[in-house]
Each structure stands twice: as structure tokens, then as C-alpha cells.
Design a protein around this motif. Structure first.
Motif, mmCIF file in Angstrom:
data_model
loop_
_atom_site.group_PDB
_atom_site.id
_atom_site.type_symbol
_atom_site.label_atom_id
_atom_site.label_comp_id
_atom_site.label_asym_id
_atom_site.label_seq_id
_atom_site.Cartn_x
_atom_site.Cartn_y
_atom_site.Cartn_z
ATOM 1 N N THR A 13 0.864 -1.190 0.000
ATOM 2 C CA THR A 13 0.000 0.000 0.000
ATOM 3 C C THR A 13 0.899 1.238 0.000
ATOM 4 O O THR A 13 2.099 1.144 0.213
ATOM 5 C CB THR A 13 -0.913 0.003 1.240
ATOM 6 N N ASP A 14 0.270 2.379 -0.245
ATOM 7 C CA ASP A 14 1.078 3.590 -0.372
ATOM 8 C C ASP A 14 1.625 4.084 0.959
ATOM 9 O O ASP A 14 2.664 4.723 1.012
ATOM 10 C CB ASP A 14 0.238 4.704 -1.013
ATOM 11 N N ALA A 15 0.903 3.816 2.052
ATOM 12 C CA ALA A 15 1.325 4.363 3.348
ATOM 13 C C ALA A 15 1.190 3.308 4.434
ATOM 14 O O ALA A 15 0.470 2.319 4.275
ATOM 15 C CB ALA A 15 0.461 5.565 3.683
ATOM 16 N N ILE A 22 6.883 -3.573 5.500
ATOM 17 C CA ILE A 22 6.128 -2.852 4.467
ATOM 18 C C ILE A 22 4.686 -3.341 4.525
ATOM 19 O O ILE A 22 4.433 -4.550 4.407
ATOM 20 C CB ILE A 22 6.745 -3.091 3.075
ATOM 21 N N HIS A 23 3.769 -2.437 4.693
ATOM 22 C CA HIS A 23 2.363 -2.806 4.812
ATOM 23 C C HIS A 23 1.744 -2.996 3.425
ATOM 24 O O HIS A 23 2.076 -2.274 2.486
ATOM 25 C CB HIS A 23 1.595 -1.737 5.574
ATOM 26 N N GLY A 24 0.856 -3.955 3.366
ATOM 27 C CA GLY A 24 0.200 -4.199 2.082
ATOM 28 C C GLY A 24 -0.846 -5.284 2.184
ATOM 29 O O GLY A 24 -1.332 -5.603 3.274
ATOM 30 N N ALA A 62 -8.217 2.874 1.493
ATOM 31 C CA ALA A 62 -6.932 3.271 0.879
ATOM 32 C C ALA A 62 -6.150 2.051 0.425
ATOM 33 O O ALA A 62 -5.536 2.048 -0.649
ATOM 34 C CB ALA A 62 -6.116 4.083 1.883
ATOM 35 N N ARG A 63 -6.206 1.002 1.233
ATOM 36 C CA ARG A 63 -5.507 -0.246 0.866
ATOM 37 C C ARG A 63 -6.085 -0.815 -0.419
ATOM 38 O O ARG A 63 -5.365 -1.197 -1.336
ATOM 39 C CB ARG A 63 -5.673 -1.287 1.991
ATOM 40 N N GLU A 87 -6.167 -1.941 -6.252
ATOM 41 C CA GLU A 87 -6.854 -1.839 -7.552
ATOM 42 C C GLU A 87 -5.987 -1.110 -8.576
ATOM 43 O O GLU A 87 -5.902 -1.511 -9.732
ATOM 44 C CB GLU A 87 -8.175 -1.075 -7.376
ATOM 45 N N ARG A 88 -5.345 -0.031 -8.118
ATOM 46 C CA ARG A 88 -4.523 0.753 -9.045
ATOM 47 C C ARG A 88 -3.371 -0.095 -9.599
ATOM 48 O O ARG A 88 -3.110 -0.114 -10.797
ATOM 49 C CB ARG A 88 -3.986 1.996 -8.328
ATOM 50 N N ARG A 89 -2.711 -0.822 -8.674
ATOM 51 C CA ARG A 89 -1.570 -1.649 -9.118
ATOM 52 C C ARG A 89 -2.017 -2.712 -10.127
ATOM 53 O O ARG A 89 -1.371 -2.938 -11.152
ATOM 54 C CB ARG A 89 -0.939 -2.324 -7.896
#
Lengths: 85, 343
Positions: free
Chosen positions: B275-277, B332-334, B284-285, B290-292
Motif C-alpha cells: 500500500t502507499d502508506a 512494508i504494509h500491504g 486506501a488499501r 486496484e490501481r496496481r
């Protein structure tokens, strides 16, 4: 041994093998085998170890009939009863 | 109806699911057999033109073909298709010293990477044009490690109707009683040598095929010439088979769960998208995921939102489980994708 027949020749011939029937009808082999074993598709076989030959037009018409009966909501035993009797 | 040639039919069976951008062991095995398929196709075309059948050629394949096509270094039949030209150029790069077609076929085991790449391009371009084959993105390319390294992974996918028609008509011919056509005898050998038999036939059917091959070896001159010829390398085939079994094992419900805990077992089925943050919320996750996925060309639809959303990616269902991956001691969160075993 022989060469595989082209679709053009298959369409013109009176009898077809089950492999050719797959190519012509787009039906899965396992489905055709099941229909054959259930007696829903008629075939000719000269000797036990020889290829089963299906009358092309009659078999394709039968497959269309089975497909429409399935779409109408009939189960396979019901379709079998309807076709055989 | 559009009819494909023997070599094109085999290419669709052999290339389906193979990495399209990189050279892999499995693809190399398939490409060698595709080169052999192109040569055998010429043999069949030649025997049709000259009015011969396999039965009439005295020594089976070697007799008919060496006499007709490959006597000395000249080729009697002009290859009409691009893949035939590429395959012949690669197989006849050096003067032919052996027994005609058989020695030429055996050379397929020693083809260079450059030749194999040329053969691959010559095969796939017409198949792309006809719509029988397409190049699709692989989900693993979305993984943090692959994406941040700039590694793109794509694979070939045969059109479903075409693949089913070829595989099923071959199954019908091989599993039914009665004589076989030359095409079926050749395809059976090509599938055996490329290790693709397991993709089409079940375990029980393979034992039937074993008996069929023995019978063919005794009765058909073509089979007798061909079935003794070995194109595969045992190590490569074993490796390919191992990967196939591993993938199948980690597709079961237990395997999916195990792979989720230990992703190293089957990386292709365990994708981590960052995720971005840090500590981002559900929405947001999901948006980052979805974007990736869309950036890599996948079709994504969210079926269920929440802490563990249910997502449909290219007709398969996945649970996106929030997690963290530690890289160089930095978490790293995701989200890690977990395939739903039912799909």
C-alpha cells in the motif's frame, strides 16, 4: 494409417467419427461419449475394435435437440426418456 | 471455419500458459517440439502432394521423407509458412549427415536460443493475428518485489474454444477404438516429448495411451520410426513435471492455506501488493491494490469490501488479506492475495 480429413470433406460425408463430431459440433468429447453410452446417439460399428461411425446429419440434429431440451430445463434422464421412447 | 495446421494446433497446446517474455525451461522444451512439428508437417504435405501415404513409404518416416525431401542438402517442398521456413533454417543450418528426417528431428534437441526465439516469433505472430493466441499479464508481476525490480511477466493464453476443440478431438481420436490418423500419431509423440500429455489426459487415460502407443509401435511404420526418437532431455522434463505437480498441490484448499503462510513454496500463487502508506485504512488499501492491478492490465472488480475484501481478478476470486512483509528489517504494509479455493 490415413490423413485427417478436412472440415470441407467432413461436412460432405455421410458418416463421421466421434473426433470429427467434436470438430463439427463443438461439443466436448466426454459429453459425446456419455450421450453415446446412454444410447442417446445412434452409431454403426462394423466390428468390435473398429471406429464407431455416426450418421452426420442425424447426429447433429440429435445434438441440437438435446441442447434445446436442456435449455428448456429437462434433466438428462428426462431427455433420454423423451428421445428413446 | 478456419482450419489450422498440425504445427499450429500443437503450438496452441504447447504454448498455453507459458511465459511469453522470458526463456523458461518449460518453454524451451515446447519450442524444440514445435520446430519438429513444423518439419513433420512438411513431411505430411509432401506425402499428400506426391500421393503417398505412410503405409506406402518403405521404411516408415525415414524412408519416405529422406527420399522425398531431405536427400543431400536440398529440400524438395518449398515451405510456404514463416514458421516452416524458420524451423527448416534452424534444423538444416549444418549439412545433413544422418538418415534424413530422423536425424534432422534429432537436431531439435540442440537448437540455439537464438533459433528457438526466431521459431517462437514465427509461430506466435500468425496465431496472434488470427486471435487463436493472446498475451495476457501474469498476476505475479504485480508483486512488490517484481514490480519494484521492473520485471514484467506475461504469458500466452490460447483461445478457449480453439484449445478445447484441438484437445478434445485429439482425445476422442486417441481414446476411441479404431485406426488413427497420421496427425494423431504425430501429435501424440509431440505431446509426449514436450511433456504436455498431463495437461490433456488424466492419469487413467495416460495408462490407456501407453497401451495404445505400444500397439501403434507394432502396427504403424510411422509410429515405429517416430516413437523411438527422443527429443526431450530427462532433466528438463523432470523439472517441468515437478513444477506442474507443485502448482497443482498448491491449488488445493490445504495448499492455498499453506502457501499463504509460506509464500516461498509457490510464488506464482502468492502475490503481495504494497500500500502507499503505513497503517492505511480499508479503502486506501483497496484503492492501492486496484490501481496496481489495473496498471498491469488486469480486469478487477470488487465483490465485497471490508477488512478482507473479496476481489475478482481475471475471472478468479481472491481474498486480499492485510499483512506486512519485512524487507531489510523494515516492515512494508500491504495486501497478500489469497486465491479462493472454490473458484
Amino acid at each position: 494409417m490415413s490423413r485427417q480429413r478436412t472440415l470441407e470433406k467432413i461436412i460432405q460425408s455421410e458418416y463421421v467419427s466421434i473426433g470429427e463430431l467434436v470438430r463439427l459440433s463443438g461439443t466436448r468429447y466426454s459429453t459425446l461419449k456419455f450421450y453415446t453410452e446412454e444410447g442417446m446417439l445412434a452409431f454403426e460399428q462394423e466390428e468390435e475394435k473398429l471406429t464407431r461411425r455416426f450418421p452426420r446429419e442425424q447426429t447433429l440434429a440429435r445434438l441440437r435437440e438435446i441442447s434445446s431440451l436442456k435449455q428448456a430445463g429437462l434433466s438428462i434422464p428426462q431427455i433420454k426418456n423423451k428421445l428413446i421412447h | 471455419m478456419n482450419e489450422r495446421t498440425l504445427a499450429e494446433n500443437f503450438a496452441l497446446l504447447a504454448l498455453n500458459g507459458q511465459d511469453s517474455l522470458h526463456k523458461t525451461v518449460a518453454k524451451t522444451v515446447s519450442l524444440r517440439c514445435m520446430a519438429a512439428a513444423a518439419l513433420l508437417e512438411l513431411y505430411l504435405e509432401n506425402s499428400t502432394q506426391s500421393g503417398d501415404s505412410c503405409e506406402s513409404s518403405s521404411g516408415g518416416l525415414s524412408g519416405g521423407l529422406s527420399a522425398a525431401l531431405f536427400e543431400a542438402d536440398t529440400i524438395a517442398v518449398i515451405p510456404s509458412r514463416s514458421y516452416q521456413r524458420e524451423a527448416l533454417a534452424a534444423l538444416f543450418k549444418k549439412p545433413n549427415k544422418g538418415a534424413g528426417c530422423l536425424s534432422a528431428l534429432a537436431r531439435a534437441t540442440r537448437l540455439s536460443s537464438k533459433s528457438l526465439l526466431a521459431i517462437e516469433r514465427a509461430f506466435v505472430e500468425p496465431l496472434f493475428e488470427s486471435g487463436a493466441l493472446e498475451e495476457v499479464p501474469k498476476l505475479l508481476a504485480c508483486d512488490l518485489l517484481f514490480d519494484s525490480s521492473g520485471v514484467d511477466i506475461r504469458e500466452y493464453r490460447a483461445e478457449q474454444a480453439a484449445y478445447t476443440a484441438i484437445a478434445d478431438s485429439l482425445r476422442a481420436e486417441l481414446l476411441e477404438e479404431g485406426p488413427l490418423t497420421d496427425e494423431a500419431i504425430i501429435l501424440l509423440w509431440l505431446l509426449r516429448e514436450s511433456g504436455c500429455l498431463h495437461d490433456i489426459f488424466s492419469h487413467d487415460e495416460l495408462s490407456i495411451l501407453g497401451g495404445r502407443m505400444v500397439a501403434l509401435y507394432q502396427s504403424s511404420p510411422l509410429a515405429r520410426s517416430l516413437y523411438t526418437l527422443v527429443l526431450h532431455r530427462t532433466l528438463e522434463t523432470t523439472f517441468k513435471r515437478f513444477l506442474h505437480i507443485k502448482q497443482a498441490a498448491f491449488s488445493t484448499p490445504v495448499g492455498v492455506g499453506l502457501n499463504f503462510v509460506f509464500p516461498v513454496f509457490e510464488r506464482s500463487q502468492s502475490v503481495f501488493v504494497d500500500t502507499d502508506a503505513w497503517f492505511s485504512d480499508h479503502a486506501a488499501r483497496l484503492a492501492a491494490l486496484e490501481r496496481r492491478l489495473r496498471e498491469h492490465g488486469h480486469n478487477v472488480s470488487v465483490l465485497q469490501t471490508g477488512a478482507v475484501p473479496l476481489i475478482k481478478i481475471d475471472n478468479c476470486l481472491y481474498r486480499a488479506v492485510p499483512t506486512a512483509q519485512v524487507i531489510s528489517r523494515v516492515p512494508i504494509h500491504g495486501l497478500r492475495l489469497r486465491k479462493c479455493p472454490l473458484c
